[in-house]
Design a protein around this motif. Sequence first.
Motif, mmCIF file in Angstrom:
data_model
loop_
_atom_site.group_PDB
_atom_site.id
_atom_site.type_symbol
_atom_site.label_atom_id
_atom_site.label_comp_id
_atom_site.label_asym_id
_atom_site.label_seq_id
_atom_site.Cartn_x
_atom_site.Cartn_y
_atom_site.Cartn_z
ATOM 1 N N ALA C 212 1.011 -1.170 0.409
ATOM 2 C CA ALA C 212 0.025 0.017 0.337
ATOM 3 C C ALA C 212 0.659 1.112 -0.076
ATOM 4 O O ALA C 212 0.891 2.643 0.053
ATOM 5 N N LEU C 213 2.159 1.624 0.181
ATOM 6 C CA LEU C 213 3.242 2.279 0.204
ATOM 7 C C LEU C 213 3.530 2.527 -1.392
ATOM 8 O O LEU C 213 4.788 3.010 -1.493
ATOM 9 N N THR C 214 2.421 3.702 -1.635
ATOM 10 C CA THR C 214 2.684 4.233 -3.478
ATOM 11 C C THR C 214 1.703 5.317 -2.987
ATOM 12 O O THR C 214 2.044 5.985 -1.748
ATOM 13 N N GLY C 215 1.563 6.276 -4.230
ATOM 14 C CA GLY C 215 1.305 7.870 -4.196
ATOM 15 C C GLY C 215 2.450 9.206 -3.971
ATOM 16 O O GLY C 215 3.556 8.177 -4.091
ATOM 17 N N GLY C 216 1.781 9.630 -4.069
ATOM 18 C CA GLY C 216 2.239 10.427 -3.261
ATOM 19 C C GLY C 216 3.409 10.880 -2.388
ATOM 20 O O GLY C 216 4.945 11.238 -3.016
ATOM 21 N N ALA C 217 3.764 9.986 -1.634
ATOM 22 C CA ALA C 217 4.869 9.943 -0.480
ATOM 23 C C ALA C 217 6.123 9.311 -1.190
ATOM 24 O O ALA C 217 7.707 10.177 -1.762
ATOM 25 N N MET C 218 5.625 8.666 -2.063
ATOM 26 C CA MET C 218 7.039 7.851 -2.602
ATOM 27 C C MET C 218 7.508 8.849 -3.955
ATOM 28 O O MET C 218 8.348 8.989 -4.183
ATOM 29 N N PHE C 219 6.474 10.018 -4.652
ATOM 30 C CA PHE C 219 7.225 10.574 -5.442
ATOM 31 C C PHE C 219 7.999 10.963 -5.246
ATOM 32 O O PHE C 219 8.625 11.396 -5.830
ATOM 33 N N PHE C 220 7.547 11.905 -4.067
ATOM 34 C CA PHE C 220 8.710 13.104 -3.583
ATOM 35 C C PHE C 220 10.025 12.661 -2.627
ATOM 36 O O PHE C 220 10.865 13.666 -3.682
ATOM 37 N N LEU C 278 8.373 2.618 -7.701
ATOM 38 C CA LEU C 278 6.751 2.763 -7.447
ATOM 39 C C LEU C 278 6.620 4.038 -7.335
ATOM 40 O O LEU C 278 5.045 4.398 -7.588
ATOM 41 N N ALA C 279 7.228 4.571 -8.553
ATOM 42 C CA ALA C 279 7.051 6.289 -8.489
ATOM 43 C C ALA C 279 6.740 6.071 -10.425
ATOM 44 O O ALA C 279 8.515 6.372 -10.538
ATOM 45 N N PRO C 280 6.457 5.775 -11.175
ATOM 46 C CA PRO C 280 6.469 5.787 -12.347
ATOM 47 C C PRO C 280 6.410 6.965 -12.993
ATOM 48 O O PRO C 280 7.347 7.368 -14.081
ATOM 49 N N PHE C 281 5.834 8.046 -11.908
ATOM 50 C CA PHE C 281 6.263 9.182 -12.805
ATOM 51 C C PHE C 281 7.605 9.934 -12.639
ATOM 52 O O PHE C 281 7.823 10.500 -13.469
ATOM 53 N N THR C 282 8.078 9.518 -11.501
ATOM 54 C CA THR C 282 9.611 10.110 -11.131
ATOM 55 C C THR C 282 10.300 9.493 -12.713
ATOM 56 O O THR C 282 11.299 10.197 -13.069
ATOM 57 N N GLN C 283 10.362 7.845 -12.990
ATOM 58 C CA GLN C 283 11.011 7.394 -13.692
ATOM 59 C C GLN C 283 11.008 8.334 -14.864
ATOM 60 O O GLN C 283 11.434 8.758 -15.559
ATOM 61 N N ASN C 284 9.253 8.899 -15.875
ATOM 62 C CA ASN C 284 9.729 9.935 -16.717
ATOM 63 C C ASN C 284 9.944 11.122 -16.763
ATOM 64 O O ASN C 284 11.030 10.967 -17.393
ATOM 65 N N ILE C 285 10.258 11.262 -15.129
ATOM 66 C CA ILE C 285 11.144 12.506 -15.551
ATOM 67 C C ILE C 285 12.364 11.980 -15.847
ATOM 68 O O ILE C 285 12.888 12.843 -16.404
ATOM 69 N N ILE C 286 12.900 11.334 -14.982
ATOM 70 C CA ILE C 286 14.654 11.011 -15.218
ATOM 71 C C ILE C 286 14.544 10.486 -16.168
ATOM 72 O O ILE C 286 15.566 11.113 -17.161
ATOM 73 N N LEU C 287 14.023 10.061 -16.909
ATOM 74 C CA LEU C 287 13.676 9.756 -18.331
ATOM 75 C C LEU C 287 14.195 10.696 -19.331
ATOM 76 O O LEU C 287 14.962 10.894 -20.703
ATOM 77 N N TYR C 288 13.190 11.851 -19.312
ATOM 78 C CA TYR C 288 13.308 13.250 -20.232
ATOM 79 C C TYR C 288 14.793 14.270 -20.079
ATOM 80 O O TYR C 288 15.273 14.659 -20.667
ATOM 81 N N THR C 289 15.018 13.661 -18.433
ATOM 82 C CA THR C 289 15.535 14.956 -18.275
ATOM 83 C C THR C 289 16.781 14.108 -18.841
ATOM 84 O O THR C 289 18.081 14.986 -19.704
ATOM 85 N N GLY C 290 17.379 12.887 -18.845
ATOM 86 C CA GLY C 290 18.295 12.248 -19.734
ATOM 87 C C GLY C 290 18.526 11.976 -20.546
ATOM 88 O O GLY C 290 19.254 12.164 -21.040
ATOM 89 N N LEU C 291 17.045 11.967 -21.603
ATOM 90 C CA LEU C 291 17.026 12.629 -22.944
ATOM 91 C C LEU C 291 17.239 13.942 -23.375
ATOM 92 O O LEU C 291 18.196 13.810 -23.956
#
Lengths: 466, 107, 642
Positions: C212-220, C278-291
């Motif tokens: 259940a540990l997903t969501g906002g906290a993981m993102f930050f 647990l934070a797919p949105f951050t992974q997207n941020i990482i992806l685009y920053t890396g690109l």
Amino acid sequence: MALILLPLVFSLIAWLLPSAQTRLFGLIGTTINLFASLISVYGFDAQDQLFIDLGLRYVHFSLDSLSYTMIILTNAVFFMVYLSNFKQEITAKKRFSALAFLMQFGLIGVFSTNSILGFYIFWELTLLPIFLILYWFGSFEKPKALLQFFLYTLLGSLAMLLSVIGLLQLTNQQTYEALLAADLNAHGATSIWLMGGFLLAFAVKIPLFPFHTWQAETYTKAPTAGTMLLSAIMLKMALFGLLKWVLPIFDGVATEFWRWPIITLGLIGVVYGALIAIKQQDLKTIFAYASLSHLGLIAAALMLQNEITNQIAIVQIVNHSIVSIGLFLAAGIIESRLQTRDITQLGGIAKVAPRFAFWFAAITFVSLSVPFTAGFIGEFFLIKAIFNAHTLSGIIAATTLIFGAVYMLRAYQIPMFGPTKNSVFEDLSWSEILVFALLIIAAIYLGLSPKCLTDFVATSINQPTL
Amino acid sequence: MQANMSIGTSLDFFLFVAIALFAIGAIGAMTRKNMIVLLMCIELMLNAVNLMLVTFSTYYGNGDAQIFVFFTMVVAAAEATVGLSIIIMAYRNLKSIDIDMYNQLKN
Amino acid sequence: MPQDLTLILLLSFPLLGFAINGIFGKQLPKMVIGSIATVAVFASFLLATSLFSRLDGTTIVNLFNVLDFENLQINASFQIDALSIWMTLIITGVGSLIHLFSIGYMSHDEGFYKFFTYLNLFIFSMLILVLGSNYFVLFFGWEGVGMCSYLLISFHYNDAQKGIANSLAGRKAFIMNRIGDVGLLVALFMIIGQFNTLEYTKIGHLIESNKALTGGAMFFITLSLFIAATGKSAQIPLFTWLPDAMAGPTPVSALIHAATMVTAGIYLTVRSNFLFELAPFTQNIILYTGLATTLFAAFMALRQNDIKKVLAYSTVSQLGLMFVALGFGAYTVALFHVTTHAFFKALLFLGSGSVIHGMHEEQDIRKMGGLAKLMPITHFTFLIGTMAISGIPFLSGFFSKDEIMAQALHHNTFAYIVLVIAVTMTAVYMFRLYFLTFHGEFRGGDQLKSKVHESGPSMTLPLIILAILSIFGGLLNLPGLFFKNSAHWFDHFLSAGTFGLNHIHPVHLDFATSIQLMIFASIVALSVLIWAYLNYVKKGNIAKDDKDLNGWERLSAAKLFVDELYNVLIVNPILAISDFTGKIIDIKLLRNGVYALADGVLNSANISRKWQSGFLSSYLFWMVFGLIIFVAYYILKISVWH
């Protein structure tokens, strides 16, 4: 008992001794004080509390682990001040020695007293010696600035006196335990005013924005020993008073009222001090604003009244003393060799004085709270406490890491690196190296094992909440 | 205390005289510039008080106030002596006995 | 030897080297200093290989307790698992080669002992970073390497011309790192808040048992961790320190800014894989920053003329590539590229060091040329490094880049296209660098030409070793096409031995697509090689002078004006605010405000002072007046008022 009275005795002796022996006596005296306190804490159980009766009717003394910590800190600071200023003329003056010991007596009194009246009396007692030291040995061109410091502090103390009187009126109790037991919440608004009086005195002393205006000028124009004493130990009285006396006694209505205003002021001080330090040109002024910045964090964290935070705050207090002595010593060394502290006139000292470059760099990194030093532990947990209370404030407090790097590295690099402007610079003497070494060792030891200090003071800090 | 009617309604007269003397002495002490005149005014005030004491002593038939008069007279005499000595010393200093010249206690 | 003792010795050797060289360095002869330092690191390498061979799951070595509170314990404890040991091998292995190189390179430097002292301290901090078993120890290493990086970048602070510039570069690096550190600090706070512990294994287990540990906290948390990684690994927007850091001696650039410190951010992300998953949105941020980073940094490298600056931007670009892999959740692929990059980038930097040494401190490639005949070993090894980084088939870089491109092709076609462009640009600027430096006519003047010489064995030996590694490094993680049994060895090794990774495997493409991918990549690389040869050697197109550059080229040479942008947006405003606050607010407003209050008190005192006029008569008057008031009051009180 000897712990408390020794400095007073030494003060008298220092006054009577012929001038030739003053310097040596000062060093010996402070060493004796330090060792006495270290020995007496050796057999001391951290959970215990020693009551001392000096036969005075209204002033009682008691020693618990927090008091011991502060007393040892006081003695260590005085020892360091004497050791580091050994080659300067100031320590050879009778007046300075006598006043310094008197101040030490006052400080130890503050830390060991058990009655509120005693707290006030010793608090005031420390003010006069430091004023005289600054007056006789400082470089204040206009007495106005010094007078500002004196009157400002006195004004704060006046507010505290009124609060003390108010407290006595309300509760009819004097001793610490009795005051803790007295329920001040029943008095509502009055307790808020009373706490405000104390807070005003502390706010001027620490200093807390916006009561800090005396600090920069006073620190800059005071003699090195004076600045060290002011920043390494005198203002710790205020933090101690906040931690031990005010917050537990006024726990409830008053602390709820004052908590977030004081935290806000502390955080403003953190950013404000750091910002101003970036563009200053006088080394001592930079360090003075740096001090303002660091203390804002401690003050804010103390107001959160969290057990763990209080213990770490003690670590950070010790660390701040270490850093103060080290930085102001470095500034004092530069001043004594080159007669200037203006960094625009300095350059390339590292080339001519490699030993100084190394130790100054070491103390700079300690002030930057790199891991392995006590400052890291302190800042980590104090910022964490603020972060847990209010996320945005925590992030703002964390920016002190960035700004600290900016102004400290600037303060170090401009005088030390680059083309050499000053070719004559006598490298460090043994006493100065010894002080730096002791400071760095202490910082690293506390940084790796803060446990020894936090465990030691744990009981006496958390006692009021029992 | 039993009121003695031996003065009767003329008590008021005595009191008026005494108060008048006192007022004259006070105003004189406040306004005159000559130090000797100042001393005389002070004596005047003291004597007015003496008169008032004696008056009331007679009125109430009690001798206590009259004893006090002796005290006052002695004090007045002593004070006059000291005052005159001071005036002489002051004169030697500033060659004047104008009280307004002696204002070095100001500010 | 038991594992914990091995680990303690592994950590102690560099620390000892630091202590001995630091305290006694001034008196010791240069060979001794260099040997002590190199042997210390090499000994750690041997111990690491020993631990590697005995690797069995995860072992935790607890040294002592730092803080002990009710709900939080912090220990100085270390973790031996596949990830940490692999990083250790890279750090100590490549590290010892660089130490060996430095003995020759720094031999003329008067701060010789200080250099090796700092280098050992750096290795020690980096080891603590990768071997820690909790985030606290990681932070220790993190800040430690930041500090050492500062000391080493501004090493030549005494230089008459560039002293101040060097120290400013060091300061810039430290401050930008610190900005990232705020991110790490905040992440740590949040982790403690969520999990009440900082130990990796404990956090991993908590996550496993509590989905259940997903969501906002993981993102930050993950966002803050990524900000920290951005600072340390020079991604947009915190990358400008790395090119400036080239002010430090070349071995520093090789060690810190190519092989080790900058990979700390990637290590952090791989270590925290269970959080990032647990934070797919951050992974997207990482992806685009890396690109973005890999593209723009490659663009900036196209027109740089300092040999080290080209390599610096190349590093930023390659790091971006690694973050792209991380953005796809392909942790082992990213780490594979870390390994191969360590080999060829260290090789390239050391090679450039050899060139600079031979060219007597000249770093502008427009003044070089024809060095192939004058410095044969350097030339040959540099060529291998260039080919490896450009993706020439079958060298190590080819395989690691190919894996990343495969991920991109599978997940996100747009990313793949961007990567192709970036990889092409990489090949372009690298071959430009190679040809301009080693081929054509020597452009530095005849006097310099006579002094150019090949470097000594202490410098060429590491080059040769690194070249061999660059050639064969790809064998670690061959795609399933060759040697089916040992294929993807690295992937299996790492995921089996690291917590959290055993559930995550990078995607493997099918046979046809893989072959197409590889062929396409090879064509791109080889075409660039041929084009570069024709352009720079046959046509003799040496780098144009500054006035001849057209628009795009000017943009590239000026590094897209990012430094200037930062100055305008951030640095100057802060200085201005500081000035304003210091002069206006503090002095005029507050201090003078207090003075005004004080003056007010003095003025009122002056007014009331007038009362003491010294005139006796007025004193008497007021006395009498007061007396009258008193008496009147009492009379009235008694008779009239009641």
